[in-house]
Design a protein around this motif. Structure first.
Motif, PDB file in Angstrom:
ATOM      1  N   THR A   6     -35.224  -4.772  38.410  1.00 36.74           N
ATOM      2  CA  THR A   6     -36.417  -4.422  39.180  1.00 36.74           C
ATOM      3  C   THR A   6     -37.418  -5.574  39.170  1.00 36.74           C
ATOM      4  O   THR A   6     -38.003  -5.900  40.214  1.00 36.74           O
ATOM      5  CB  THR A   6     -37.077  -3.142  38.621  1.00 36.74           C
ATOM      6  N   ASP A  18     -34.161   5.381  41.196  1.00 34.48           N
ATOM      7  CA  ASP A  18     -35.497   5.813  40.742  1.00 34.48           C
ATOM      8  C   ASP A  18     -36.296   6.448  41.878  1.00 34.48           C
ATOM      9  O   ASP A  18     -37.121   7.336  41.640  1.00 34.48           O
ATOM     10  CB  ASP A  18     -36.293   4.628  40.182  1.00 34.48           C
ATOM     11  N   ALA A  19     -36.050   6.000  43.132  1.00 39.17           N
ATOM     12  CA  ALA A  19     -36.802   6.575  44.256  1.00 39.17           C
ATOM     13  C   ALA A  19     -36.548   8.078  44.339  1.00 39.17           C
ATOM     14  O   ALA A  19     -37.434   8.848  44.717  1.00 39.17           O
ATOM     15  CB  ALA A  19     -36.398   5.901  45.563  1.00 39.17           C
ATOM     16  N   LEU A  28     -35.231   9.886  41.552  1.00 43.45           N
ATOM     17  CA  LEU A  28     -35.584  10.473  40.246  1.00 43.45           C
ATOM     18  C   LEU A  28     -37.097  10.669  40.109  1.00 43.45           C
ATOM     19  O   LEU A  28     -37.553  11.649  39.512  1.00 43.45           O
ATOM     20  CB  LEU A  28     -35.057   9.601  39.101  1.00 43.45           C
ATOM     21  N   TYR A  29     -37.897   9.763  40.690  1.00 41.44           N
ATOM     22  CA  TYR A  29     -39.348   9.896  40.591  1.00 41.44           C
ATOM     23  C   TYR A  29     -39.872  11.034  41.466  1.00 41.44           C
ATOM     24  O   TYR A  29     -41.053  11.375  41.406  1.00 41.44           O
ATOM     25  CB  TYR A  29     -40.050   8.569  40.907  1.00 41.44           C
ATOM     26  N   GLY A  65     -42.178  16.430  37.128  1.00 46.93           N
ATOM     27  CA  GLY A  65     -42.534  15.445  36.104  1.00 46.93           C
ATOM     28  C   GLY A  65     -41.877  15.691  34.755  1.00 46.93           C
ATOM     29  O   GLY A  65     -41.412  14.745  34.102  1.00 46.93           O
ATOM     30  N   LEU A  92     -38.212  14.677  34.817  1.00 49.02           N
ATOM     31  CA  LEU A  92     -38.056  13.223  34.747  1.00 49.02           C
ATOM     32  C   LEU A  92     -38.279  12.739  33.312  1.00 49.02           C
ATOM     33  O   LEU A  92     -37.511  11.922  32.790  1.00 49.02           O
ATOM     34  CB  LEU A  92     -39.053  12.541  35.700  1.00 49.02           C
ATOM     35  N   GLN A  98     -35.689  10.770  30.907  1.00 48.53           N
ATOM     36  CA  GLN A  98     -35.980   9.461  30.320  1.00 48.53           C
ATOM     37  C   GLN A  98     -35.820   9.476  28.796  1.00 48.53           C
ATOM     38  O   GLN A  98     -35.526   8.459  28.193  1.00 48.53           O
ATOM     39  CB  GLN A  98     -37.385   9.002  30.712  1.00 48.53           C
ATOM     40  N   ASP A 119     -39.706   3.394  27.640  1.00 51.50           N
ATOM     41  CA  ASP A 119     -39.547   4.458  28.640  1.00 51.50           C
ATOM     42  C   ASP A 119     -38.077   4.673  29.011  1.00 51.50           C
ATOM     43  O   ASP A 119     -37.768   5.231  30.060  1.00 51.50           O
ATOM     44  CB  ASP A 119     -40.378   4.138  29.898  1.00 51.50           C
TER      45      ASP A 119
END
Ligand SMILES: Nc1ncnc2c1ncn2[C@@H]1O[C@H](COP(=O)(O)OP(=O)(O)OP(=O)(O)O)[C@@H](O)[C@H]1O
Length: 192
Positions: A18, A38-39, A41-42, A46, A49, A53, A131
């Motif tokens: 990234t 991630d687009a 998963l985000y 919340g 996620l 993580q 993270d």
């Protein structure tokens, strides 16, 4: 000379994909969008996620990680059909995942780039960022590059993302035929 419409950076978690993608985006005169799983998963609730993580199971009804990966793969042709150029950063660990995305993207001009990093440095970055589940990078390290033929490979150990982006910039401006993705898909299909 035409630039690739898709630049795929494949490497394990914390290898610096990234960071490299963001630095490369800034250097390129052509606008590229940077996407990864991630687009998708985000977009999760919340707490789901956060559990993911931490490497913990998600209990919510309807959760299916494979479905999220497929959603990411199926969304990309839409962006390409709209004319966007893409930098994708992936940590491909399963053969089926590699095959499915390369099949979805077949027919586009793709630069397939392997992103490497020393394992001790990966573990250090993973600890420092805090993270990501500890051990994820080491687990992926053994799997991520298997069964792929890259157009070229880079190692981010001890080199800044900006310097690596300069190297990638030079490579993608060389006049060449991009065949890594085509060769890889052929090989993956042969393996079954
Ligand atoms: N070339 C580099 N040298 C030193 N540290 C780096 C380098 N590239 C990235 N990092 C650091 O490593 C961590 C992970 O970087 P980054 O998010 O770019 O990796 P990634 O491969 O995209 O990881 P993931 O797949 O888990 O999202 C960050 O803290 C970042 O600052």
């Amino acid at each position: 000379m035409e630039l690739p419409q898709i630049i795929i950076l494949n490497g394990c978690s914390s290898s610096g994909k990234t960071s490299l993608a963001k630095a490369l985006q800034e250097k390129l005169p052509q606008q590229y969008l940077n996407f990864s799983i991630d687009a998708v998963l985000y977009a999760l609730p919340g707490s789901d996620l956060a559990a993911m993580q931490r490497g913990e199971p998600i209990q919510r009804r309807g959760h299916d990680f494979g479905q999220l990966v497929r959603a990411y793969h199926y969304a990309l042709p839409g962006l390409l059909q709209a004319g966007c150029h893409l930098i994708l950063d992936n940590a491909w660990c399963e053969r089926a995942e590699k095959r499915e995305l390369l099949t979805e993207l077949a027919g586009y001009r793709i630069a397939l780039i392997g992103v490497h990093c020393d394992l001790d440095e990966l573990n250090r970055r993973e600890q420092a960022r805090g993270d990501r589940a500890i051990g994820m990078a080491a687990w992926e390290f053994e799997r991520v590059h298997q069964e792929l033929t890259y157009d070229f490979e880079i190692d981010t150990t001890g080199i800044s993302p900006e310097t690596i982006a300069d190297m990638v910039f030079d490579e993608i401006h060389r006049d060449r035929i991009w065949h890594g993705a085509i060769d890889s898909l052929e090989h993956l299909n042969m393996l079954g």
